[in-house]
Design a protein around this motif. Sequence first.
Motif, PDB file in Angstrom:
ATOM      1  N   PHE A  31      64.593 -54.079 -30.193  1.00 33.78           N
ATOM      2  CA  PHE A  31      65.025 -53.141 -28.919  1.00 33.78           C
ATOM      3  C   PHE A  31      66.547 -53.386 -28.767  1.00 33.78           C
ATOM      4  O   PHE A  31      67.232 -52.422 -28.097  1.00 33.78           O
ATOM      5  CB  PHE A  31      64.212 -53.198 -27.970  1.00 33.78           C
ATOM      6  CG  PHE A  31      62.851 -52.617 -28.320  1.00 33.78           C
ATOM      7  CD1 PHE A  31      63.059 -51.031 -28.442  1.00 33.78           C
ATOM      8  CD2 PHE A  31      61.414 -53.068 -28.586  1.00 33.78           C
ATOM      9  CE1 PHE A  31      61.681 -50.417 -28.501  1.00 33.78           C
ATOM     10  CE2 PHE A  31      60.644 -52.276 -28.873  1.00 33.78           C
ATOM     11  CZ  PHE A  31      60.420 -51.158 -28.930  1.00 33.78           C
ATOM     12  N   ARG A  32      67.095 -54.724 -28.431  1.00 39.39           N
ATOM     13  CA  ARG A  32      68.387 -54.906 -28.165  1.00 39.39           C
ATOM     14  C   ARG A  32      69.438 -53.943 -29.176  1.00 39.39           C
ATOM     15  O   ARG A  32      70.239 -53.417 -28.698  1.00 39.39           O
ATOM     16  CB  ARG A  32      68.440 -56.439 -28.261  1.00 39.39           C
ATOM     17  CG  ARG A  32      70.105 -56.736 -27.729  1.00 39.39           C
ATOM     18  CD  ARG A  32      70.556 -57.961 -28.079  1.00 39.39           C
ATOM     19  NE  ARG A  32      71.700 -58.316 -27.893  1.00 39.39           N
ATOM     20  CZ  ARG A  32      72.386 -58.123 -26.846  1.00 39.39           C
ATOM     21  NH1 ARG A  32      71.938 -58.001 -25.661  1.00 39.39           N
ATOM     22  NH2 ARG A  32      73.620 -58.286 -26.763  1.00 39.39           N
ATOM     23  N   ILE A  33      69.192 -54.254 -30.330  1.00 34.79           N
ATOM     24  CA  ILE A  33      70.227 -53.623 -31.320  1.00 34.79           C
ATOM     25  C   ILE A  33      69.901 -52.213 -31.245  1.00 34.79           C
ATOM     26  O   ILE A  33      71.023 -51.293 -31.258  1.00 34.79           O
ATOM     27  CB  ILE A  33      69.802 -54.078 -32.826  1.00 34.79           C
ATOM     28  CG1 ILE A  33      69.936 -55.645 -32.806  1.00 34.79           C
ATOM     29  CG2 ILE A  33      70.584 -53.207 -33.855  1.00 34.79           C
ATOM     30  CD1 ILE A  33      69.849 -56.138 -34.269  1.00 34.79           C
ATOM     31  N   ALA A  34      68.811 -51.586 -31.320  1.00 33.37           N
ATOM     32  CA  ALA A  34      68.564 -50.314 -30.700  1.00 33.37           C
ATOM     33  C   ALA A  34      69.179 -49.551 -29.640  1.00 33.37           C
ATOM     34  O   ALA A  34      70.124 -48.703 -29.691  1.00 33.37           O
ATOM     35  CB  ALA A  34      67.163 -50.022 -30.882  1.00 33.37           C
ATOM     36  N   GLU A  35      69.217 -50.281 -28.488  1.00 35.10           N
ATOM     37  CA  GLU A  35      69.897 -50.061 -27.530  1.00 35.10           C
ATOM     38  C   GLU A  35      71.402 -49.865 -27.469  1.00 35.10           C
ATOM     39  O   GLU A  35      72.105 -49.190 -26.943  1.00 35.10           O
ATOM     40  CB  GLU A  35      69.460 -50.843 -26.177  1.00 35.10           C
ATOM     41  CG  GLU A  35      67.945 -50.445 -25.649  1.00 35.10           C
ATOM     42  CD  GLU A  35      67.893 -51.367 -24.370  1.00 35.10           C
ATOM     43  OE1 GLU A  35      67.156 -50.651 -23.365  1.00 35.10           O
ATOM     44  OE2 GLU A  35      68.217 -52.572 -24.386  1.00 35.10           O
ATOM     45  N   ARG A  36      71.957 -50.871 -27.973  1.00 37.58           N
ATOM     46  CA  ARG A  36      73.309 -51.317 -27.965  1.00 37.58           C
ATOM     47  C   ARG A  36      73.930 -50.501 -29.329  1.00 37.58           C
ATOM     48  O   ARG A  36      75.028 -50.035 -29.234  1.00 37.58           O
ATOM     49  CB  ARG A  36      73.767 -52.678 -28.323  1.00 37.58           C
ATOM     50  CG  ARG A  36      73.121 -53.642 -26.882  1.00 37.58           C
ATOM     51  CD  ARG A  36      73.292 -54.843 -27.036  1.00 37.58           C
ATOM     52  NE  ARG A  36      74.694 -55.289 -27.538  1.00 37.58           N
ATOM     53  CZ  ARG A  36      75.676 -55.353 -26.859  1.00 37.58           C
ATOM     54  NH1 ARG A  36      75.680 -55.162 -25.621  1.00 37.58           N
ATOM     55  NH2 ARG A  36      76.985 -55.860 -27.371  1.00 37.58           N
ATOM     56  N   THR A  61      72.841 -52.752 -39.633  1.00 40.27           N
ATOM     57  CA  THR A  61      73.910 -52.130 -38.507  1.00 40.27           C
ATOM     58  C   THR A  61      74.892 -53.076 -38.050  1.00 40.27           C
ATOM     59  O   THR A  61      76.034 -53.106 -37.836  1.00 40.27           O
ATOM     60  CB  THR A  61      72.987 -51.439 -37.132  1.00 40.27           C
ATOM     61  OG1 THR A  61      72.534 -50.252 -37.884  1.00 40.27           O
ATOM     62  CG2 THR A  61      74.164 -50.945 -36.331  1.00 40.27           C
ATOM     63  N   VAL A  62      74.368 -54.492 -37.628  1.00 45.19           N
ATOM     64  CA  VAL A  62      75.101 -55.465 -37.280  1.00 45.19           C
ATOM     65  C   VAL A  62      76.206 -55.980 -38.234  1.00 45.19           C
ATOM     66  O   VAL A  62      77.193 -56.186 -37.911  1.00 45.19           O
ATOM     67  CB  VAL A  62      74.074 -56.714 -36.547  1.00 45.19           C
ATOM     68  CG1 VAL A  62      74.966 -57.643 -36.267  1.00 45.19           C
ATOM     69  CG2 VAL A  62      73.352 -56.056 -35.056  1.00 45.19           C
TER      70      VAL A  62
END
Length: 149
Positions: A31-36, A61-62
């Motif tokens: 969720f952190r990566i999705a939000e950011r 993505t990161v």
Amino acid sequence: MPETPEQPVTDPFQPPDPEEERARRAPGALFRIAERHAATEEQRRRQTNPMLPAPHEAVRTVAFLLSGAARLEDGEPEVDKADITAALTLLPLVRGELDELETGLLQMARGRGMTWQEIAFGLGLGTQQAARQRYERLASRTARDEEAS
């Protein structure tokens, strides 16, 4: 105090179990990566799932943003250490997904009449025995993972 999934009883004199801690962080990491990095429609186009990136997509993505292979959009936060930690947290899930994908693909290849020698070639392995052994290891590992979850 009884142990619950939300708040396990911990012994302050014992180190935490790394696998349990990683598993506990995994949803938050995704969720952190999705939000950011997948919050806008344009960002989600980098993914195969337009609503939420799969673990492999979040890790990719990161990695793409860090390497410069993808560019940040205006207003998108820079990738920080917490994003990198989140991506690292997801790697075991990605590895598990790839193991399941490979196991399934090997089963489908055999079901379509491919020989172990043909499969070995596709995998870049030297012998049919190596391909068969690889399948057996993967099938055993994915079966254990399914039993554990």
